[in-house]
Design an enzyme around this catalytic site. Structure first.
Site, short mmCIF file in Angstrom:
data_model
loop_
_atom_site.label_atom_id
_atom_site.label_comp_id
_atom_site.label_asym_id
_atom_site.label_seq_id
_atom_site.Cartn_x
_atom_site.Cartn_y
_atom_site.Cartn_z
N ASP A 1 -10.48 -3.86 -5.04
CA ASP A 1 -9.62 -3.02 -4.27
C ASP A 1 -10.07 -1.42 -4.84
O ASP A 1 -9.86 -1.22 -6.20
CB ASP A 1 -7.94 -3.23 -4.67
N HIS B 1 -8.45 -4.53 -0.69
CA HIS B 1 -7.10 -3.78 -0.38
C HIS B 1 -6.19 -4.59 0.48
O HIS B 1 -5.21 -4.52 0.53
CB HIS B 1 -7.39 -2.49 0.04
N SER C 1 0.96 -1.25 -0.06
CA SER C 1 -0.05 -0.02 0.00
C SER C 1 0.86 1.29 -0.05
O SER C 1 1.72 1.48 -1.00
CB SER C 1 -0.91 0.03 1.03
C1 MLT Z 1 -1.43 5.94 -0.24
O1 MLT Z 1 -1.74 7.04 0.30
O2 MLT Z 1 -0.32 5.87 -0.27
C2 MLT Z 1 -2.60 5.16 -0.46
O3 MLT Z 1 -3.75 5.62 -0.57
C3 MLT Z 1 -2.52 3.79 0.07
C4 MLT Z 1 -2.66 4.03 1.62
O4 MLT Z 1 -3.92 4.11 2.07
O5 MLT Z 1 -1.65 3.97 2.26
#
Ligand code: MLT
Length: 209
Positions: free
Chosen positions: A156, A187, A106
């Site tokens: 996702d 996700h 992520s």
């Molecule tokens: C981010 O902000 O990098 C993406 O939305 C993934 C997350 O939630 O960390």
């Protein structure tokens, strides 16, 4: 010398195995992905890093303006910060800087992808669990067959199917060898996705020496 990122360093049993650079998701820390690293390559040295940004107390690798909307200026700054940390850590711990493989989830996958997008010397390969397109409108460096595993979920909502395909084509277009593994989930990072990454890693980095 830039060692100002909180991290865990674990020496590896096999000095030739790629060094895993573990990069957590939002709200995680440098301990979160140690188990994943162990599953992917138990004999590897591990450098597991905590993001330097806090969002309501949650560690991240760069700021965002809203969910899915990145602060590009901070993203570029933090990408350079991580690069400098990896260069310094390689020197400090006596690691082969050219033999580092990113393993990110992520937000951690996004900073890994950003490093690949911006820097000629980034990683030997990357395991990206649920990454987004880190930035648009930049010219990627030549990736010379860099192996990249992308784990994605067909449901996702943060990293959509379309965005996953866009990232795949950006990376392939720059010369990376991309494999996308689809899960019938959202996700989250599932066990089967982690096992698929481990299988891919062995194929890419162990069987061919
Ligand atoms: C981010 O902000 O990098 C993406 O939305 C993934 C997350 O939630 O960390």
């Amino acid at each position: 010398m830039s060692m100002d990122m909180i991290h865990v360093y674990k020496p590896g049993a096999d000095p030739k195995a790629p060094v895993l650079v573990l990069l957590h998701g939002t709200g995680g820390n440098e301990h979160d992905l140690l188990g994943l690293g162990e599953l992917i390559s138990p004999e590897s040295a591990v450098l597991s890093v905590r993001g330097n940004v806090l969002e309501n107390g949650m560690p991240r690798f760069f700021r965002r303006l809203a969910e899915g909307v990145f602060d590009e200026q901070d993203l570029v700054f933090r990408t350079g910060e991580l690069k400098a940390f990896l260069d310094a850590a390689a020197a400090e711990y006596g690691l082969d800087r050219e033999n580092m493989v990113a393993v990110g989830y992520s937000n951690g996958a996004n900073i890994a992808a950003s490093l690949i997008f911006h820097e000629q010397e980034s990683f030997r390969g990357a395991v990206l669990h649920h990454p987004m397109v880190p930035r648009r409108g930049v010219q990627l460096p030549e990736l010379n067959g860099m192996p990249v595993f992308i784990g994605a979920g067909i449901n996702d909502r943060i990293c959509t199917k379309e965005e996953t395909e866009e990232l795949r084509s950006q990376l392939s277009g720059a010369g990376a060898e991309v494999e996308v593994h689809w899960e019938d989930h959202g996700h989250q990072l599932t066990r089967t996705e982690a096992e698929a990454a481990a299988h891919w890693f062995r194929r890419e980095f162990q069987e061919n020496g």
